[in-house]
Design an enzyme around this catalytic site. Sequence first.
Site, short mmCIF file in Angstrom:
data_model
loop_
_atom_site.label_atom_id
_atom_site.label_comp_id
_atom_site.label_asym_id
_atom_site.label_seq_id
_atom_site.Cartn_x
_atom_site.Cartn_y
_atom_site.Cartn_z
N ASN A 90 0.83 -1.21 0.00
CA ASN A 90 0.00 0.00 0.00
C ASN A 90 0.86 1.26 0.00
OD1 ASN A 90 -2.17 -1.73 0.15
ND2 ASN A 90 -2.33 -1.59 2.38
N ASP A 92 -0.45 4.15 1.00
CA ASP A 92 -0.97 5.05 2.04
C ASP A 92 -0.06 5.01 3.27
OD1 ASP A 92 -1.91 3.02 4.04
OD2 ASP A 92 -3.31 2.46 2.45
N HIS A 107 5.78 -0.37 -2.88
CA HIS A 107 5.32 0.32 -4.09
C HIS A 107 5.34 1.83 -3.98
CE1 HIS A 107 2.99 -3.62 -5.16
NE2 HIS A 107 4.28 -3.70 -5.42
N GLY A 174 -4.83 -9.27 3.30
CA GLY A 174 -5.53 -8.41 2.34
C GLY A 174 -4.90 -8.31 0.99
N THR A 175 -4.43 -9.43 0.45
CA THR A 175 -3.83 -9.40 -0.88
C THR A 175 -4.27 -10.61 -1.67
OG1 THR A 175 -1.76 -9.54 -2.14
CG2 THR A 175 -1.72 -10.38 0.10
#
Length: 233
Positions: A90, A92, A107, A174-175
Amino acid sequence: MKNKKKLVISTGAGMSAESGISTFRDAGGLWENYNVMDVASADGFRKNPALIHEFYNARRRDLLKAQPNAGHTGLVKLEEDYDVYIITQNVDNLHERAGSKNVLHLHGELMKVRAIDDETKVYELRPEALETSPQTVIDGHHVRPHIVFFQEAVPNIEPAAQLVSEADIFVVIGTSLNVYPAAGLLNCVRPGTPVYYIDPRPAAVPSFVNVIPLPATAGVERLASILATNHKD
């Protein structure tokens, strides 16, 4: 006092979905509204840098409205008992805002930009100056989003692989496990290392992976309970 076990956690878009951050690949995700190669590729940046600046300006505005969820704060609480390292796909900053101490971004980071002519020069954007454009100059440099675009190498993948190889416990949250090279981190786990996978729609995984088919918030709560029961020192 005994050394804490090293708990390495790899998080994807599902980690932040419950905070209102749009995922990219799910139904209703960002890729339904944008051509991925226009707004998140090296070619796209060369062709239309203004569009990419506008796209990430909008993502920053969305992030300002978001708050860490119970999954993020649950991972912080695990630092009481474990030496926790987070590897996130993420961009964020919700892990940091929740209080996580060790976060490695694969990323890039949405709230940062870097010099186009010198990628070592990275700048944190001020809350009052989050909008950028091809004309934005910081410290004498034109800048671009500090994001790893498609068609670019992932510079932090080697440090991430090293962390996973040192893990006493490895967790994926969560991937889809479809995005490489991040999905390949599962192959770096030492044999016999406990592995947990939290996702409401889990991908097919090897038999040694313990699947927790829940969203991040409920899944992290369940993980904490499992760790407390099965991995007491």
